[in-house]
Design an enzyme around this catalytic site. Structure first.
Site, mmCIF file in Angstrom:
data_model
loop_
_atom_site.group_PDB
_atom_site.id
_atom_site.type_symbol
_atom_site.label_atom_id
_atom_site.label_comp_id
_atom_site.label_asym_id
_atom_site.label_seq_id
_atom_site.Cartn_x
_atom_site.Cartn_y
_atom_site.Cartn_z
ATOM 1 N N GLU A 285 -11.678 -0.157 -3.173
ATOM 2 C CA GLU A 285 -10.799 0.443 -1.998
ATOM 3 C C GLU A 285 -9.454 1.695 -2.770
ATOM 4 O OE1 GLU A 285 -9.472 -3.211 -0.125
ATOM 5 O OE2 GLU A 285 -8.437 -3.765 -1.284
ATOM 6 N N ASP B 98 0.994 -1.221 0.388
ATOM 7 C CA ASP B 98 0.189 0.077 0.232
ATOM 8 C C ASP B 98 0.262 1.091 -0.300
ATOM 9 O OD1 ASP B 98 -1.763 -2.022 0.774
ATOM 10 O OD2 ASP B 98 -1.966 -2.225 2.407
#
Ligand code: FUB
Length: 345
Positions: free
Chosen positions: A244, A31
């Site tokens: 997301e 991420d």
């Protein structure tokens, strides 16, 4: 949604074909949110660990506990791990699951924005500050008032305003907030309260930040992602709808909102004229990588845009043990992005 099978993959061959290699290999990272502060590149990733939790569709296996900041002097330079920046034990309101963070800076203060599950099991978003981009960061005692769900990304616009983009489905709990209140029913179902197939898909949120970057200045607003006819994408449009990993960057004065489609594993983008949208779906930035999740950021370094992303190639396909990578982005003359194939087959 079962874990993606990796049995058929020859990882040695795959790594030879990969368009980039892990930036660090002494630990697992994911991420990646990348920024340039004072001429140096700083990457704010999740720090993946194997906490022994079994794979499930709520993401329980993503049981991360802390953050490390990675820095690079140049895009081809060595990626340096600057050690522990923040641990969940030092965040009074948070209990577990330190998921995808972001950071930004203002007036010599560095802000780390991060989601975590609070003691009541509800994901919130918190802030921690430091005078150094690499931390250590000191967490605020409470999560941001009115925050919910996961994956904060904080964008600074040219006029000096900061906006937080956030949200994530399934384990990220966005679908539990459809009425404005948290719906705690069917706690073990990742898909309860997801809209019906022919209903509009769930939308991510944006909120302008207060001048001290510690709170929302306004109630978070939904971000509309529309198709070429101006219609909201539907829940059944799983190759294009938001799941997301929200991110916002600018290119030629247009606002590019990018995100992951989750269970279909694409990084997509949509283009708008202002930080609130609406954003019109424009295509894919990244084809699926090895591993279930895909999550990215876009950072301009010396005039070129780069995609920071992750895959699970180093761990030979273990979904929750990922590695951050970077590759340059190329635009077409009409402003669309050339889709990146992570492995050149
Ligand atoms: O790293 C944990 C979660 O996996 C992130 O918050 C999501 O975006 C996905 O990458």
């Amino acid at each position: 949604m079962p874990e993606k099978s990796t049995e058929h993959i020859n990882f040695e061959e795959l790594n030879k074909k990969a368009v980039s290699q892990p930036l660090v290999s002494h630990m697992y990272t994911a991420d990646p949110s990348a920024h340039v502060f004072n001429g140096k590149i700083y990457i704010y990733p999740s720090h993946d660990i194997d906490a022994g939790e079994a794979f499930d569709d709520l993401g329980s296996h993503f049981a991360m506990e802390d953050y490390h900041v990675i820095s690079m002097d140049t895009i081809d330079g060595k990626a340096v791990d600057n050690g522990l920046a923040l641990h969940v034990n030092d965040v009074p309101w948070a209990k577990q699951q330190m998921w995808a963070p972001d950071a930004n800076q203002k007036d010599g203060v560095y802000y780390l924005f991060f989601p975590a599950k609070a003691h009541d099991g509800i994901f919130r978003i918190g802030v921690a500050t430091s005078t150094s981009p690499t931390g250590p960061f000191k967490a605020e005692p409470e999560a941001i008032k009115g925050s919910f769900s996961i994956d904060p990304a904080v964008f600074k616009d040219d006029d000096g305003s900061y906006y937080m983009y956030f949200g994530g489905l399934w384990g990220g709990q966005l679908q539990r907030w459809r009425t404005g209140e948290f719906n705690a029913e069917q706690p073990n179902s990742p898909t309860a309260f997801i809209p019906e197939e022919n209903e509009p898909a769930l939308l991510p949120f944006v909120a302008k930040m207060t001048a001290d970057l510690l709170e929302f200045e306004e109630k978070p607003k939904e971000i509309e992602i529309i198709d070429e006819k101006g219609k909201l994408l539907l829940a059944q449009d799983i190759d294009r709808r938001f799941f997301e990993a929200a991110w916002l960057h600018k290119h030629n004065d247009k606002y590019y909102f990018s995100y992951s489609t989750g269970d279909t594993h694409f990084i997509c983008y949509a283009i708008g004229d202002n930080p609130y949208g609406p954003f019109t779906y424009a295509g894919k930035i990244l084809e699926p990588v090895v591993g279930w999740t895909s999550h990215h950021s876009v950072c301009n370094i010396d005039g070129k845009d780069y995609l920071f992303y992750h895959d699970s190639s180093l761990s030979k396909g273990v979904t929750h043990l990922r590695s951050i990578k970077v590759v340059e982005i190329n635009y077409n003359l009409d402003g669309t992005i050339q889709t990146i194939e992570p492995y050149k087959y």
